[in-house]
Design a protein around this motif. Structure first.
Motif: not given
Length: 457
Positions: A224-233
């Motif tokens: 989930l953190m990797n996904f958020a990082r990919s969305r600049n969150v």
């Protein structure tokens, strides 16, 4: 299923149960051979093939098992086994699930020794629930609005509530292992004033309740953190081991400590409850304390329930918004027959809907119906702390929230529009209605689930 080479000896009461149209019906019962105009009806199997008749046979069987009348129970089971094959129509498969659950109850309680032996001899009575990978679970949930309805309504309400906050702390009490969160991250990433920092707190998956995930929560958090990082969150992920059996006491305690130590200035606190709170025992503490100590220190009244105390604890945290989504049924009765009737007249819905989106014989359908069988068995075969499926209707949850000093708020037009658009992707039987501030998901006009939003009063 069970194999009977010949019918067992006839019991006198069985002759009194035919035709089934003469049997008493429960108040919430309805004739389901044609549940909605324009939809195909279930095939009748002789004079016993009607859904209402199947329900009455199950009721008589439950009474026979609990009264240790093995002869009558076996006679009724023989009838049910012949009219409710596991690969039949939706009503037959539903009845088959209850048949399995009643045999499991006999085995667990030790009543009707003959049936206990029968359960041991029929190993195919067991339904193994599937452990999903992340991709499997995401695809599985997308098949039906059952969960997507709550996800869509909740995310729209959360986005509106956290507008302007630079930090958003989400407590995700969800039975779907954070499957709602990626869509929320996507929406937050597009916020005009830039995305906030998301702090996501979840409780550890301590109970083996479907759907089950074949992944640790630590691994889930990393993804989930990797996904958020990919969305600049920016995102922080935290797991607090906590159980519904004590009203998530350790979660509440740690959240209180966190507020005292770090404060919450400028931080939105979102409590997202998705089909999880009904696992908290609803009995009063006077009953629960016979086996457990009270985990809450601020109020030990024996007339309060853990559900009430949990909601009061949430209120003491002064959250920005609380979302409560759950199934709209009542499985709380201590009376087996009442629970059986309520469950039978609600759980026909998932069996009816599955015909619209999963073909016979597919593995996804097997997983779906295995989860339904797990729920039926938990409601029927278990008692005490093992019986965790304790649904309450929307009206009761609304009253609980008001008693805990919360005030309901309406879902905005955007939320309603998004839910309607989502439902358009699915079969025509799904519907949406508004009841005061709340949204209700329906199937062929019957309530399925509800979504409510709350703020401190």
């Amino acid at each position: 299923m069970m194999q009977f080479t010949e019918p067992p000896p006839s019991h006198p009461l069985l002759h009194q149960m035919s035709p089934c149209s003469n049997l008493p019906m429960s108040k919430n019962q309805f004739h389901r051979t044609r549940p909605w105009p324009g939809f195909s009806s279930s095939k009748a199997v002789g004079s016993f093939g009607d859904a209402n008749c199947m329900e009455q046979l199950l009721v008589h069987c439950a009474n026979a098992i609990d009264s240790n009348d093995a002869t009558l129970a076996q006679q009724i089971l023989w009838v049910l086994n012949n009219i409710a094959p596991p690969d039949g129509d939706s009503n037959q498969r539903l009845t088959c699930g209850f048949l399995r659950a009643l045999i499991a109850r006999a085995a667990k309680t030790g009543s009707c020794k003959m049936l206990t032996a029968m359960a041991s001899a029929n190993t195919n009575l067991a339904r193994n629930t599937h452990k999903f990978s992340l991709i499997e679970l995401a695809n599985f949930i997308d098949l039906t609005p059952w969960h997507r309805f709550g996800f869509t309504a909740a995310n729209a309400a959360i986005l509106e509530a956290v507008e302007g906050f630079s930090v958003v702390h989400i407590i995700d009490l969800s039975s779907t292992h954070c499957m709602q969160i990626p869509t929320l991250i996507d929406s937050i990433a597009n916020r005009p004033d830039g995305p906030p920092l998301i702090k996501l707190t979840v409780v550890g998956a301590t109970e083996d309740v479907p759907p089950m995930l074949d992944l640790s929560y630590e691994e889930l958090g990393t993804k989930l953190m990797n996904f958020a990082r990919s969305r600049n969150v920016g995102m922080e992920f935290r797991v607090i081991p906590s159980s519904s059996s004590d009203g998530f006491a350790s979660l509440i305690e740690q959240l209180r400590v966190q507020q005292i130590v770090f404060g919450g200035e400028g931080e939105a606190l979102v409590i997202n409850c998705h089909m999880m709170l009904h696992y908290i025992p609803e009995e009063t503490l006077g009953v629960i304390q016979e086996t457990n100590s009270n985990p809450y220190f601020f109020d030990s009244s024996p007339t309060l329930s853990l559900r009430t105390m949990f909601l009061k604890s949430l209120r003491s945290l002064d959250p920005t918004i609380v979302i409560l989504v759950d199934e709209d049924a009542d499985f709380t009765s201590i009376n087996l027959v009442c629970r059986l009737r309520s469950a039978f007249n609600y759980l026909w819905i998932p069996y009816d809907t599955v015909d619209t989106f999963l073909p016979r014989g597919s593995k996804h359908r097997q997983w779906y119906e295995a989860d339904m069988c797990w729920k039926i068995e938990n409601v029927i075969a278990n008692e005490g702390v093992q019986r965790v499926e304790r649904l309450e209707p929307k009206s009761r949850w609304v009253q609980r929230m008001r008693n805990a000093n919360f005030r309901g708020i309406s879902f905005g037009e955007d939320a309603v529009s998004e839910v309607k658009s989502m439902l358009d992707e699915h079969a025509a039987g799904w519907g949406l209605k508004k009841e005061e501030d709340d949204l209700v998901l329906t199937w062929k006009g019957h309530n399925v689930g509800f979504a409510t939003a709350w703020v401190p009063a």
